[in-house]
Design a protein around this motif. Structure first.
Motif, short mmCIF file in Angstrom:
data_model
loop_
_atom_site.label_atom_id
_atom_site.label_comp_id
_atom_site.label_asym_id
_atom_site.label_seq_id
_atom_site.Cartn_x
_atom_site.Cartn_y
_atom_site.Cartn_z
N TRP A 265 66.82 53.27 69.18
CA TRP A 265 67.83 54.25 68.78
C TRP A 265 68.34 55.13 69.92
O TRP A 265 68.95 56.17 69.69
CB TRP A 265 67.33 55.17 67.64
CG TRP A 265 66.44 54.49 66.63
CD1 TRP A 265 66.35 53.13 66.41
CD2 TRP A 265 65.52 55.08 65.72
NE1 TRP A 265 65.44 52.86 65.41
CE2 TRP A 265 64.90 54.05 64.98
CE3 TRP A 265 65.16 56.40 65.46
CZ2 TRP A 265 63.94 54.28 63.99
CZ3 TRP A 265 64.21 56.63 64.47
CH2 TRP A 265 63.60 55.59 63.75
N ASN B 91 61.65 65.16 75.98
CA ASN B 91 61.63 64.08 74.98
C ASN B 91 61.77 64.72 73.61
O ASN B 91 61.70 65.94 73.48
CB ASN B 91 60.34 63.25 75.07
CG ASN B 91 59.12 64.07 74.76
OD1 ASN B 91 58.83 64.36 73.60
ND2 ASN B 91 58.41 64.48 75.78
N GLY B 92 61.98 63.88 72.62
CA GLY B 92 62.27 64.40 71.29
C GLY B 92 61.15 65.25 70.70
O GLY B 92 61.39 66.34 70.17
N VAL C 247 61.15 69.25 69.41
CA VAL C 247 60.70 69.76 68.12
C VAL C 247 59.66 70.86 68.33
O VAL C 247 59.71 71.92 67.69
CB VAL C 247 60.15 68.62 67.24
CG1 VAL C 247 59.41 69.15 66.02
CG2 VAL C 247 61.29 67.69 66.82
N TYR D 56 60.28 62.73 59.58
CA TYR D 56 59.62 62.36 60.85
C TYR D 56 60.20 63.20 61.97
O TYR D 56 61.42 63.31 62.10
CB TYR D 56 59.86 60.88 61.16
CG TYR D 56 59.26 60.45 62.48
CD1 TYR D 56 57.93 60.03 62.55
CD2 TYR D 56 60.01 60.48 63.65
CE1 TYR D 56 57.37 59.66 63.75
CE2 TYR D 56 59.45 60.11 64.87
CZ TYR D 56 58.13 59.70 64.91
OH TYR D 56 57.57 59.33 66.11
N HIS D 57 59.31 63.76 62.78
CA HIS D 57 59.81 64.60 63.87
C HIS D 57 59.11 64.35 65.19
O HIS D 57 59.23 65.14 66.12
CB HIS D 57 59.71 66.07 63.47
CG HIS D 57 60.51 66.38 62.23
ND1 HIS D 57 61.88 66.43 62.23
CD2 HIS D 57 60.12 66.60 60.94
CE1 HIS D 57 62.32 66.68 60.99
NE2 HIS D 57 61.27 66.77 60.20
N GLY D 58 58.35 63.25 65.28
CA GLY D 58 57.71 62.92 66.55
C GLY D 58 56.21 62.84 66.42
O GLY D 58 55.65 63.02 65.32
N GLU E 190 65.72 66.19 59.03
CA GLU E 190 66.55 65.22 59.72
C GLU E 190 67.85 65.15 58.92
O GLU E 190 67.85 64.64 57.80
CB GLU E 190 65.90 63.84 59.70
CG GLU E 190 64.61 63.70 60.46
CD GLU E 190 63.87 62.44 60.02
OE1 GLU E 190 64.10 61.37 60.63
OE2 GLU E 190 63.07 62.52 59.07
N ASP F 198 66.88 68.45 63.13
CA ASP F 198 66.39 67.48 64.10
C ASP F 198 67.39 66.31 64.13
O ASP F 198 67.30 65.39 63.32
CB ASP F 198 64.99 67.02 63.68
CG ASP F 198 64.45 65.90 64.57
OD1 ASP F 198 65.19 65.40 65.44
OD2 ASP F 198 63.27 65.52 64.39
N ALA G 211 67.65 61.53 66.35
CA ALA G 211 68.08 60.15 66.10
C ALA G 211 69.52 60.07 65.63
O ALA G 211 70.22 59.09 65.91
CB ALA G 211 67.16 59.50 65.06
N LYS H 62 67.08 61.25 72.53
CA LYS H 62 67.48 59.85 72.33
C LYS H 62 68.87 59.55 72.93
O LYS H 62 68.98 59.36 74.12
CB LYS H 62 67.39 59.49 70.85
CG LYS H 62 65.93 59.45 70.38
CD LYS H 62 65.71 58.60 69.15
CE LYS H 62 64.23 58.35 68.92
NZ LYS H 62 63.70 58.92 67.69
C1 LIG Z 1 62.36 59.67 67.69
C2 LIG Z 1 62.39 60.94 66.95
C3 LIG Z 1 61.66 62.06 67.38
C4 LIG Z 1 60.72 62.02 68.56
O1 LIG Z 1 61.37 61.76 69.76
P1 LIG Z 1 60.48 61.15 70.97
O2 LIG Z 1 61.40 61.20 72.14
O3 LIG Z 1 60.13 59.76 70.55
O4 LIG Z 1 59.29 62.02 71.13
C5 LIG Z 1 61.78 63.24 66.68
N1 LIG Z 1 62.59 63.32 65.60
C6 LIG Z 1 63.31 62.27 65.15
C7 LIG Z 1 64.20 62.44 63.97
C8 LIG Z 1 63.21 61.04 65.79
O5 LIG Z 1 63.87 59.99 65.31
#
Ligand SMILES: *Cc1c(COP(=O)(O)O)cnc(C)c1O
Length: 451
Positions: free
Chosen positions: A58, A116-117, A121, A150-152, A222, A256, A259, A285
């Motif tokens: 993604w 990173n994501g 968060v 989902y947030h990581g 999300e 968040d 993605a 991302k």
């Molecule tokens: C992928 C993702 C994360 C985490 O990001 P990383 O760079 O993999 O740590 C957090 N929130 C959402 C909605 C994601 O899809």
């Protein structure tokens, strides 16, 4: 000596430990060595090509080895590769912040970088908590999250996530969050619209906030698509109601968009479809077009102001990552934003999304397809054992994994989430490549359902 697929795979398994993988699976299925990428295609050491149907987890927007982003990065590499961002600054970081804030929903005026994501968060969670503390409201220590969110993977991010597969093992280590029912329209009643269902689910969240607002720092969601939770989708009305509730109850809203940001859902940011501004917008991302790890958390002046004081008041946000605001990452992000400006990317995505929808009509009536759903450039096909009873395949059968393997053999990279097969291709995919991707997916799905 130059590598072959086999030799690299062997060396790999001697030294690497792969993410999100039971390594023993590789006894029966080799890792796939990739030598190069170009556009939507990845190529191995023997010249076999794979269409990247999921944008390499993604992240990719404008194709692999995009010439424009490559050129920008090459120039940046000759100029400045990195400098710490505490006490120092550089042009890519400033320009990127300016541009992100211009693009983002109105009211966001500060940009904090991470790398990173999950870290983004963490930043948003800590900032929200710390904001309330700086305001003298240190009783606010908890977060509200949605079921199946989902947030990581870092502990803080995991604590506000709800995908059991990733979370359950670590439960004893996690801070406790309030979990509200998901607005996910998969569960709507027959005849019920998605909007009506999302609105109905919102009432549970409202009730939760009515009871617990005093303890709650923020609600984290999300926007529109719960991606890792199986590409589950909901109506924008939920976000509109949520924004209003957060204002009424005095809690922050963390969006968040790691993605779903950068055009994935049809608008530049998913929040736009509900016409709302979150208090924190987490981006990563696609931010760098899939080139480099970088993340940004955008927030409001009012949040920034709550930390702005004489040093001795100890109100500062002292969070940092070594690679915060890395110039190469920022420059890749700037080049990515240029590509959005140079052509009507969202307009073309609308056409591609319509084409994808049309090609996937064939799945809707399939006896083992529970639902085909789509938001912009994400289309998901949910496989199911018994459609009438909504009974999933036993997870141990790993049907999605079979789809993955069969599709790979046919030159398409799909990596289903459980039994949810989805397409999330780079925006540079052509209609013909979409046809091929869907054709291969159809074959792979039939193979996976065969026994
Ligand atoms: C992928 C993702 C994360 C985490 O990001 P990383 O760079 O993999 O740590 C957090 N929130 C959402 C909605 C994601 O899809």
């Amino acid at each position: 000596m130059s590598d072959t697929n086999a030799s690299l795979a062997v060396r790999d398994l001697q030294v690497l430990w792969h993410p999100c993988t039971q390594m023993k699976d590789h006894e029966s299925f080799a890792v796939v060595p990739i030598r190069s990428g170009r556009g939507v295609w990845l190529e191995d050491f023997e010249g076999r090509r794979y269409l990247d149907g999921i944008s390499s987890w993604w992240v990719n927007l404008f194709g692999h080895a995009n010439p424009y982003i490559n050129a920008a990065l090459a120039e940046q590499l000759e100029t400045l590769e990195h400098v710490l961002l505490a006490g120092f600054t550089h042009e890519p970081a400033v320009r990127l912040a300016e541009r992100l804030l211009r693009l983002a929903p109105d009211g966001l005026s500060r940009c904090f970088y991470a790398d990173n994501g999950s870290s983004a968060v963490e930043v948003a969670l800590k900032m929200s908590f710390h904001f309330w503390r700086n305001q003298g409201m240190s009783g606010k220590t908890r977060f509200v999250t949605l079921q199946n969110g989902y947030h990581g993977e870092t502990l803080g991010a995991l604590a506000v996530g709800d995908v059991a597969l990733y979370r359950e093992t670590y439960q004893p280590l996690l801070m406790s969050a309030f979990t509200a029912p998901s607005p996910d329209c998969y569960f709507r009643e027959p005849g019920e619209t998605c909007a009506a269902y999302s609105e109905r689910r919102f009432r549970d969240l409202d009730a939760l906030l009515a009871r617990h607002a005093d303890e709650v720092c923020a609600v984290i969601v999300e926007p529109l698509v719960q991606c890792a939770g199986g590409m589950r989708m909901y109506d924008p009305v939920y976000l509109t109601l949520l924004r209003d509730a957060c204002d009424r109850y005095g809690v922050h809203l963390i969006a968040d968009e790691i993605a779903v940001g950068f055009g994935r859902t049809g608008s530049m940011f998913a929040c736009e479809q509900a016409d709302i501004t979150p208090d924190f917008l987490c981006l990563s991302k696609g931010l760098t077009g899939g080139y480099l790890p970088l993340a940004a958390v955008l927030t409001r002046d009012s949040v920034y102001a709550a930390f702005y004081d004489r040093y001795v008041t100890m109100k500062a946000f002292l969070h940092s990552h070594s690679y915060t605001g890395n110039p190469l990452g920022c420059r890749a992000a700037l080049a990515t934003l240029d590509l959005f400006e140079r052509s009507d990317v969202l307009g073309r995505n609308r056409e591609l999304a319509a084409h994808l929808a049309h090609r996937c009509e064939r799945f809707a009536g399939h006896p083992h397809v529970a639902e085909v759903r789509q938001t912009g450039m994400i289309l998901a096909i949910e496989l199911i054992r018994d459609k009438a009873r909504r009974q999933p395949f036993p997870w141990q059968e790993r049907r999605g994994l079979t789809v993955h393997r069969e599709a790979l053999q046919r030159g398409v990279l799909l990596r289903p989430l459980g039994d949810v097969v989805y397409f999330m291709p780079p925006y540079v995919i052509t209609p013909e490549e979409i046809d091929r991707m869907v054709e291969v997916a159809a074959d792979a799905i039939e193979r996976a359902l065969a026994d």
